[in-house]
Design an enzyme around this catalytic site. Structure first.
Site, PDB file in Angstrom:
ATOM      1  N   GLY A 235       0.836  -1.194   0.000  1.00 29.83           N
ATOM      2  CA  GLY A 235       0.000   0.000   0.000  1.00 29.83           C
ATOM      3  C   GLY A 235       0.865   1.235   0.000  1.00 29.83           C
ATOM      4  O   GLY A 235       2.027   1.196  -0.418  1.00 29.83           O
ATOM      5  N   SER A 236       0.303   2.313   0.486  1.00 35.34           N
ATOM      6  CA  SER A 236       1.019   3.586   0.411  1.00 35.34           C
ATOM      7  C   SER A 236       2.123   3.671   1.464  1.00 35.34           C
ATOM      8  O   SER A 236       2.069   2.998   2.492  1.00 35.34           O
ATOM      9  CB  SER A 236       0.029   4.726   0.616  1.00 35.34           C
ATOM     10  OG  SER A 236      -0.568   4.586   1.889  1.00 35.34           O
ATOM     11  N   THR A 237       3.088   4.528   1.208  1.00 36.61           N
ATOM     12  CA  THR A 237       4.198   4.707   2.143  1.00 36.61           C
ATOM     13  C   THR A 237       3.693   5.283   3.467  1.00 36.61           C
ATOM     14  O   THR A 237       4.154   4.873   4.540  1.00 36.61           O
ATOM     15  CB  THR A 237       5.274   5.598   1.497  1.00 36.61           C
ATOM     16  OG1 THR A 237       5.782   4.868   0.357  1.00 36.61           O
ATOM     17  CG2 THR A 237       6.418   5.887   2.442  1.00 36.61           C
ATOM     18  N   GLY A 240       2.225   2.504   5.320  1.00 37.23           N
ATOM     19  CA  GLY A 240       3.336   1.592   5.663  1.00 37.23           C
ATOM     20  C   GLY A 240       4.043   2.040   6.933  1.00 37.23           C
ATOM     21  O   GLY A 240       4.369   1.220   7.798  1.00 37.23           O
ATOM     22  N   CYS A 291       2.216   0.628  -8.780  1.00 36.72           N
ATOM     23  CA  CYS A 291       3.281   1.092  -7.872  1.00 36.72           C
ATOM     24  C   CYS A 291       4.572   1.358  -8.617  1.00 36.72           C
ATOM     25  O   CYS A 291       5.309   2.272  -8.294  1.00 36.72           O
ATOM     26  CB  CYS A 291       3.497   0.073  -6.773  1.00 36.72           C
ATOM     27  SG  CYS A 291       3.698  -1.597  -7.400  1.00 36.72           S
ATOM     28  N   GLU A 391       4.198  10.662  -5.688  1.00 34.55           N
ATOM     29  CA  GLU A 391       3.488   9.603  -6.404  1.00 34.55           C
ATOM     30  C   GLU A 391       2.075  10.085  -6.727  1.00 34.55           C
ATOM     31  O   GLU A 391       1.342  10.495  -5.829  1.00 34.55           O
ATOM     32  CB  GLU A 391       3.414   8.339  -5.535  1.00 34.55           C
ATOM     33  CG  GLU A 391       2.753   7.188  -6.257  1.00 34.55           C
ATOM     34  CD  GLU A 391       2.658   5.930  -5.405  1.00 34.55           C
ATOM     35  OE1 GLU A 391       2.212   6.017  -4.249  1.00 34.55           O
ATOM     36  OE2 GLU A 391       3.035   4.866  -5.916  1.00 34.55           O
TER      37      GLU A 391
HETATM   38  P1  NAD Z   1      -3.414   2.410   1.258  1.00 37.90           P
HETATM   39  O1  NAD Z   1      -2.106   2.385   1.947  1.00 37.90           O
HETATM   40  O2  NAD Z   1      -4.332   3.528   1.500  1.00 37.90           O
HETATM   41  O3  NAD Z   1      -4.253   1.105   1.642  1.00 37.90           O
HETATM   42  C1  NAD Z   1      -3.729  -0.183   1.488  1.00 37.90           C
HETATM   43  C2  NAD Z   1      -4.435  -1.134   2.430  1.00 37.90           C
HETATM   44  O4  NAD Z   1      -4.171  -0.764   3.775  1.00 37.90           O
HETATM   45  C3  NAD Z   1      -5.950  -1.176   2.295  1.00 37.90           C
HETATM   46  O5  NAD Z   1      -6.357  -2.519   2.460  1.00 37.90           O
HETATM   47  C4  NAD Z   1      -6.425  -0.311   3.464  1.00 37.90           C
HETATM   48  O6  NAD Z   1      -7.697  -0.655   3.934  1.00 37.90           O
HETATM   49  C5  NAD Z   1      -5.373  -0.631   4.505  1.00 37.90           C
HETATM   50  N1  NAD Z   1      -5.150   0.431   5.493  1.00 37.90           N
HETATM   51  C6  NAD Z   1      -5.313   1.767   5.347  1.00 37.90           C
HETATM   52  N2  NAD Z   1      -4.931   2.413   6.467  1.00 37.90           N
HETATM   53  C7  NAD Z   1      -4.521   1.462   7.338  1.00 37.90           C
HETATM   54  C8  NAD Z   1      -3.985   1.493   8.660  1.00 37.90           C
HETATM   55  N3  NAD Z   1      -3.798   2.630   9.304  1.00 37.90           N
HETATM   56  N4  NAD Z   1      -3.638   0.326   9.244  1.00 37.90           N
HETATM   57  C9  NAD Z   1      -3.785  -0.836   8.592  1.00 37.90           C
HETATM   58  N5  NAD Z   1      -4.296  -0.943   7.341  1.00 37.90           N
HETATM   59  C10 NAD Z   1      -4.649   0.195   6.724  1.00 37.90           C
HETATM   60  O7  NAD Z   1      -3.032   2.211  -0.243  1.00 37.90           O
HETATM   61  P2  NAD Z   1      -3.980   2.199  -1.514  1.00 37.90           P
HETATM   62  O8  NAD Z   1      -4.412   3.595  -1.749  1.00 37.90           O
HETATM   63  O9  NAD Z   1      -5.009   1.122  -1.374  1.00 37.90           O
HETATM   64  O10 NAD Z   1      -2.953   1.711  -2.634  1.00 37.90           O
HETATM   65  C11 NAD Z   1      -2.134   2.559  -3.293  1.00 37.90           C
HETATM   66  C12 NAD Z   1      -0.726   2.510  -2.761  1.00 37.90           C
HETATM   67  O11 NAD Z   1      -0.209   1.174  -2.785  1.00 37.90           O
HETATM   68  C13 NAD Z   1       0.223   3.307  -3.630  1.00 37.90           C
HETATM   69  O12 NAD Z   1       1.066   4.107  -2.839  1.00 37.90           O
HETATM   70  C14 NAD Z   1       1.038   2.240  -4.350  1.00 37.90           C
HETATM   71  O13 NAD Z   1       2.288   2.659  -4.795  1.00 37.90           O
HETATM   72  C15 NAD Z   1       1.103   1.163  -3.335  1.00 37.90           C
HETATM   73  N6  NAD Z   1       1.392  -0.123  -3.975  1.00 37.90           N
HETATM   74  C16 NAD Z   1       2.640  -0.666  -3.835  1.00 37.90           C
HETATM   75  C17 NAD Z   1       2.955  -1.875  -4.459  1.00 37.90           C
HETATM   76  C18 NAD Z   1       4.307  -2.496  -4.308  1.00 37.90           C
HETATM   77  O14 NAD Z   1       4.448  -3.682  -4.627  1.00 37.90           O
HETATM   78  N7  NAD Z   1       5.302  -1.786  -3.840  1.00 37.90           N
HETATM   79  C19 NAD Z   1       1.997  -2.511  -5.221  1.00 37.90           C
HETATM   80  C20 NAD Z   1       0.745  -1.927  -5.356  1.00 37.90           C
HETATM   81  C21 NAD Z   1       0.447  -0.731  -4.718  1.00 37.90           C
END
Ligand code: NAD
Length: 488
Positions: A235-237, A240, A291, A391
């Site tokens: 997910g997003s940094t 993360g 990503c 991004e």
């Molecule tokens: P996001 O971080 O908002 O959400 C990802 C997941 O985390 C979702 O399931 C969400 O419900 C959950 N989440 C959100 N807040 C949380 C918290 N505080 N605690 C635990 N879980 C939580 O990301 P997104 O908007 O769904 O996806 C886009 C991001 O993912 C982009 O930054 C993209 O670059 C990244 N991404 C990275 C890769 C990689 O392999 N590096 C691959 C795909 C996407």
């Protein structure tokens, strides 16, 4: 635009301990191409998380239970069964992914799902090849290592490649003998719910794979839960970082696959038409919600005019269209929120003085509803502009120019992210030298975006740590134990 296809997954249910159970709080999942409600989904509560973790813990700890009694080969066979069922249901899964995410059916059917199958088959085969080693130490000792499963893994997945990114985690976790709690993104839960049905059909014992739908609150409860040993997150940094902080209290193992702002570098000695095609695919594949999207295109200065013209010509032919049409190559942005974010970046590009070369607007398909954005290219982008630094996660390309190899490497590396990069040149020495100096988890030479189940994928710097795919992923789903036997 055709009417939304009937959604036939277990809507509104959670998969806990092999049973579909109801939850109290509901939310809707939307088709981003039509803005229609596809179905209602349950938001798993902290109590649901407790139940799922208890089930996963029981399945993992019970040494006489059906999961622990399976041999590595039998575990591999179950993963293979699941791959087979994904293949059997490929049309339905592809359609669900497209309805939920807005990606072209061409991508769901011919890229995402085939790779899900490949990944599962790769780890089905790897299950029997996980081993420790004997190590020579003292004459009077027999010393060896064991690779043991970590335990219960919490998996949190984003919306851009819902089932694919789940498979990157499920495959190695199951091959190593872990049990798990999997949470898809709130925007795109449908294929993971369908997978839940296939998991039961494949014969996985109850409690091994638990599926909880929900948003950030469900994710937080998973991260905080003391019964979970490891979090695998994509997910997003920003999230993360929160996950790392949340996991610290219980000292969970963490792997993070995060965002990117990948440089795509074209030297003047490259195959120009190939590089134009690569640049277009690199940014507009998956609507740029990828990503590793090649969102910073660095052109050697003398290429600027010819290259930009060719880019614009190609982009103008890429009209967003109905994602369910097999001919469509650019679909709908996943949600209204994401569309607004992307349009905000486009406005920032304009106001900071970048030159809009093509696109730049919200658009519609056949005058209907939906979250569509034209493929957008900005020229004359400077390193310090927002569209060059952050991004965007949408179909927006920033074109920058450079004059010298050291300069472009320095500028490419000057971004906090380090997920991927590409180099286009006919000079083999230059290609390898630049690849070595780029701070990125993957570097493509004269191509963009290729992946394989056997090759590790992951980031440097703010793009995360740990690697998914390939045999190295096993290291993140096992603990290494050292055993000493005194023979003195
Ligand atoms: P996001 O971080 O908002 O959400 C990802 C997941 O985390 C979702 O399931 C969400 O419900 C959950 N989440 C959100 N807040 C949380 C918290 N505080 N605690 C635990 N879980 C939580 O990301 P997104 O908007 O769904 O996806 C886009 C991001 O993912 C982009 O930054 C993209 O670059 C990244 N991404 C990275 C890769 C990689 O392999 N590096 C691959 C795909 C996407």
């Amino acid at each position: 635009m055709p009417a939304a296809t009937k959604v036939s997954v277990k809507p509104g249910k959670l998969l806990i301990d092999g049973q579909w159970v109801d939850g109290s709080k509901k939310f809707e999942t939307i088709n981003p191409a039509t803005e229609e409600v596809l179905t209602e989904i349950t938001e798993a509560s902290a109590v649901d998380v407790d139940h799922a973790v208890e089930a996963a813990r029981r399945a993992f700890e019970d040494r006489n239970g059906p999961w622990r009694k399976l041999s590595a080969s039998e575990r591999g066979r179950l993963i293979w069964n699941l791959a087979h069922l994904v293949e059997k249901n490929i049309d339905e899964l592809s359609e669900l992914e497209t309805l939920d995410n807005g990606k072209p059916i061409f991508e769901s059917r011919y890229v995402d799902m085939p790779m899900v199958i490949d990944v599962l088959r790769y780890y089905a085969g790897l299950a029997t090849k996980i081993h420790g080693e004997t190590v020579n130490t003292f004459e009077t000792a027999f010393t060896y290592t064991l690779r043991e499963p970590v335990g219960v893994v919490g998996m949190i997945v984003p919306w851009n490649f819902p089932l694919l990114l789940a498979s990157w985690k499920l495959g190695p976790a199951l091959a190593c003998g872990n049990t798990l709690v999997l949470k898809p993104a709130e925007q795109t839960p449908l294929t993971t719910l369908k997978l839940g049905e296939l998991v039961i059909e494949a014969g996985f014992p109850a409690g091994v794979i638990n599926i909880l739908t929900g948003g950030p609150e469900t994710g937080k409860a998973i991260v905080a839960h003391p019964g979970i040993d490891k979090i695998a997150f994509t997910g997003s940094t920003a999230v993360g970082k929160e996950i790392m902080r949340g996991a610290a209290d219980t000292l969970k193992r963490v792997t993070l696959e995060l965002g990117g702002k990948s440089p795509n570098i074209v030297f003047s000695d490259a195959d120009i038409d190939g590089a134009v095609k690569g640049a277009i695919n690199g940014i507009f594949y998956g609507k740029g919600e990828v990503c590793n999207a090649g969102s910073r295109l660095f052109l050697e200065s003398k290429l600027k005019d010819e290259f930009t013209e060719k880019l614009a010509a190609r982009a103008s032919k890429m009209r967003p269209a109905d994602p369910l049409d097999p001919k469509t190559r650019l679909g709908a942005i996943v949600s209204q929120e994401q569309m607004k974010t992307v349009l905000g970046f486009i406005e920032a590009g304009k106001s900071e003085g970048a030159k809009l070369v093509s696109g730049g607007n919200r658009t519609s398909v056949n005058g209907g509803k939906g979250f569509f954005i034209e493929p957008t290219i900005f020229g004359d982008v400077k390193n310090d502009m927002k569209i060059a630094r952050e991004e965007i996660f949408g179909p927006v390309l920033s074109v920058l120019t450079f004059d010298d190899v050291d300069e472009v490497i320095e500028r490419a590396n000057s971004n906090p992210y380090g997920l991927a990069a590409a180099v286009w040149t006919r000079d083999v020495k230059k290609a390898h030298m630049v690849s070595r100096r780029l701070k990125a988890g993957t570097v493509w030479i004269n191509t963009y975006g290729l992946m394989d189940a056997a090759l590790p994928f992951g980031g440097y710097k703010s793009s995360g740590f740990g690697r998914e795919l390939g045999a190295h992923a096993i290291e993140h789903y096992t603990e290494l134990k050292t055993v000493w036997l005194n023979m003195g």
